[in-house]
Design an enzyme around this catalytic site. Structure first.
Site, PDB file in Angstrom:
ATOM      1  N   HIS A 167       1.190   5.012  -2.181  1.00  0.00           N
ATOM      2  CA  HIS A 167       0.684   5.933  -3.212  1.00  0.00           C
ATOM      3  C   HIS A 167       1.851   6.638  -3.903  1.00  0.00           C
ATOM      4  O   HIS A 167       2.701   7.231  -3.241  1.00  0.00           O
ATOM      5  CB  HIS A 167      -0.222   6.990  -2.585  1.00  0.00           C
ATOM      6  CG  HIS A 167      -1.487   6.439  -2.006  1.00  0.00           C
ATOM      7  ND1 HIS A 167      -2.686   6.459  -2.684  1.00  0.00           N
ATOM      8  CD2 HIS A 167      -1.738   5.847  -0.822  1.00  0.00           C
ATOM      9  CE1 HIS A 167      -3.631   5.916  -1.926  1.00  0.00           C
ATOM     10  NE2 HIS A 167      -3.078   5.532  -0.790  1.00  0.00           N
ATOM     11  N   ASP A 188       2.002   3.798   3.144  1.00  0.00           N
ATOM     12  CA  ASP A 188       0.945   4.646   2.594  1.00  0.00           C
ATOM     13  C   ASP A 188       1.554   5.727   1.692  1.00  0.00           C
ATOM     14  O   ASP A 188       1.374   5.690   0.482  1.00  0.00           O
ATOM     15  CB  ASP A 188       0.097   5.295   3.706  1.00  0.00           C
ATOM     16  CG  ASP A 188      -1.315   5.613   3.241  1.00  0.00           C
ATOM     17  OD1 ASP A 188      -1.686   5.214   2.121  1.00  0.00           O
ATOM     18  OD2 ASP A 188      -2.066   6.261   3.998  1.00  0.00           O
ATOM     19  N   GLU A 203     -10.995   3.740   7.489  1.00  0.00           N
ATOM     20  CA  GLU A 203      -9.829   4.592   7.767  1.00  0.00           C
ATOM     21  C   GLU A 203     -10.232   5.802   8.602  1.00  0.00           C
ATOM     22  O   GLU A 203      -9.432   6.336   9.353  1.00  0.00           O
ATOM     23  CB  GLU A 203      -9.194   5.052   6.442  1.00  0.00           C
ATOM     24  CG  GLU A 203      -7.921   5.884   6.623  1.00  0.00           C
ATOM     25  CD  GLU A 203      -7.327   6.388   5.294  1.00  0.00           C
ATOM     26  OE1 GLU A 203      -7.971   6.211   4.250  1.00  0.00           O
ATOM     27  OE2 GLU A 203      -6.237   6.971   5.343  1.00  0.00           O
ATOM     28  N   ASP A 224       1.859   9.373  -5.740  1.00  0.00           N
ATOM     29  CA  ASP A 224       1.936  10.841  -5.609  1.00  0.00           C
ATOM     30  C   ASP A 224       2.255  11.289  -4.184  1.00  0.00           C
ATOM     31  O   ASP A 224       2.509  12.468  -3.954  1.00  0.00           O
ATOM     32  CB  ASP A 224       0.666  11.521  -6.140  1.00  0.00           C
ATOM     33  CG  ASP A 224      -0.604  11.029  -5.466  1.00  0.00           C
ATOM     34  OD1 ASP A 224      -0.533  10.101  -4.628  1.00  0.00           O
ATOM     35  OD2 ASP A 224      -1.684  11.577  -5.780  1.00  0.00           O
ATOM     36  N   HIS A 232       0.840  -1.199   0.000  1.00  0.00           N
ATOM     37  CA  HIS A 232       0.000   0.000   0.000  1.00  0.00           C
ATOM     38  C   HIS A 232       0.878   1.254   0.000  1.00  0.00           C
ATOM     39  O   HIS A 232       1.289   1.745   1.042  1.00  0.00           O
ATOM     40  CB  HIS A 232      -0.917  -0.016   1.237  1.00  0.00           C
ATOM     41  CG  HIS A 232      -1.978   1.035   1.214  1.00  0.00           C
ATOM     42  ND1 HIS A 232      -3.320   0.760   1.394  1.00  0.00           N
ATOM     43  CD2 HIS A 232      -1.916   2.370   1.045  1.00  0.00           C
ATOM     44  CE1 HIS A 232      -4.022   1.871   1.326  1.00  0.00           C
ATOM     45  NE2 HIS A 232      -3.194   2.875   1.123  1.00  0.00           N
ATOM     46  N   HIS A 255      -9.873   1.267   0.131  1.00  0.00           N
ATOM     47  CA  HIS A 255      -9.647   2.046   1.357  1.00  0.00           C
ATOM     48  C   HIS A 255     -10.952   2.060   2.149  1.00  0.00           C
ATOM     49  O   HIS A 255     -11.966   2.578   1.659  1.00  0.00           O
ATOM     50  CB  HIS A 255      -9.312   3.503   1.029  1.00  0.00           C
ATOM     51  CG  HIS A 255      -7.909   3.750   0.601  1.00  0.00           C
ATOM     52  ND1 HIS A 255      -7.444   3.414  -0.638  1.00  0.00           N
ATOM     53  CD2 HIS A 255      -6.861   4.317   1.271  1.00  0.00           C
ATOM     54  CE1 HIS A 255      -6.164   3.776  -0.726  1.00  0.00           C
ATOM     55  NE2 HIS A 255      -5.787   4.330   0.418  1.00  0.00           N
TER      56      HIS A 255
END
Ligand SMILES: [Zn+2]
Length: 331
Positions: free
Chosen positions: A14, A278, A200, A16, A12, A197
């Protein structure tokens, strides 16, 4: 124990949220992005959260600059390549990189071109470093349903060729899943794996929906499953894997410390977990640093670590050959 040397899997992460700061400085200059300063520390402040972060919404503001830099195939490919390069240096053997293609179409790239650029970056890194990877296509719950279908269609031809799964990300409202049933069913029909997701930001029930309505095999975070016995039991019973990202949860104020994060209790109770960052740059963390905090806080044993690594292999969205290769790094 030298944590950096342990074999690692990250499911997991990201794209960006994980740019090298040096690259962001260079690309901001190249793209003539109007910011007050191109100084490293200033750009770092724009990309990484500090003590002032109060919520997930606050956290998400750190993606503004990265996304303005990720509007060409060249930049996307480079950023994906560098992420795997950096991960390989801390002995990450397999990594799933997620990104929302729709966010990278502002200067005219098509969704397909965006996906191809990221996949090309991953493939190039696989050739140059001792790491393998796959891309996960994220869709934004804050945007139209149309882009979900468009992203699914655009990524279809890359399934098994660098793309492995579909994901729903960004703002999490209670009961969001029902709007996405048809789209995710279509994706599954094409061969996408599903991770969502959920749980959360406070709504444990969203995890039930993600599993039962959307067929999620993995859940991004799932932090709040302790709030509902029904949710908790379902995750356990179905063997769904929680993609746990402790530092991110601390940053978004879901929890105040590693010590109070519930994932270790979940794990000890038989729930499948995997550990990820993350967003490496936004949360200012590497997977080794994340693991170091966990080893120190919970007195995690090497056997437990190996077990978590093994569970991560089992839940990875990669082919059997890659799984066999990943198994060679652990007893
Ligand atoms: Zn995430």
């Amino acid at each position: 124990m030298d944590i950096k040397k342990l074999p690692k899997i990250e499911l997991h992460c990201h794209l960006d949220g994980s740019l090298r700061i040096e690259t962001a400085v260079e690309l901001a200059k190249k793209e003539k992005i109007e910011i007050e300063s191109y100084r490293y520390e200033y750009v770092k402040d724009l990309l990484s959260i500090g003590e002032e972060c109060t919520s997930l919404d606050d956290y998400l503001t750190k993606f503004y600059l990265p996304n303005s830099l990720m509007q060409s195939s060249e930049n996307l490919k480079r950023i994906a390549y560098e992420l795997l390069e950096d991960a390989s240096k801390e002995n990450v053997k397999y990594m799933e990189v997620r990104f929302a293609p729709i966010l990278h179409t502002q200067n005219g790239l098509t969704l397909k071109e965006v996906i191809k650029a990221v996949v090309d970056g991953i493939k190039k890194a696989e050739l140059d470093f001792d790491i393998k990877g796959n891309a996960i296509i994220s869709c934004m719950r804050s945007m139209s349903l149309d882009h979900v279908y468009d992203s699914i269609e655009a990524g279809k031809e890359f399934i098994g060729q660098g793309v492995s799964a579909i994901d729903l990300a960004a703002v999490e409202n209670k009961g969001f899943a029902v709007d996405y049933i048809d789209a995710i069913n279509l994706a599954k029909g094409y061969g996408y794996k599903v991770t969502i997701h959920a749980g959360e930001t406070g709504f444990a029930e969203n995890v039930i929906d993600a599993i039962n309505l959307l067929g999620a095999e993995r859940i991004g975070h799932g932090f709040y499953i302790y709030k509902s016995k029904e949710v908790y039991d379902l995750v356990k019973e179905k063997g769904v894997t929680l993609e746990v990202c402790p530092k991110s949860n601390i940053d978004t104020k879901a929890v105040d410390s590693y010590k109070n994060h519930p994932f270790y209790k979940y794990y000890k109770d038989g729930i499948n977990i995997s550990i990820s960052t993350d967003n490496r740059t936004v949360s200012n963390i590497t997977l080794s640093e994340e693991l170091e905090s966990i080893f120190n806080t919970f007195d995690l044993t090497l056997d437990e670590y190996n077990d978590i690594y093994y569970r991560s292999i089992k839940s990875a969205f990669c082919d059997e050959e890659t799984k066999k290769w990943l198994l060679t790094f652990v007893n």
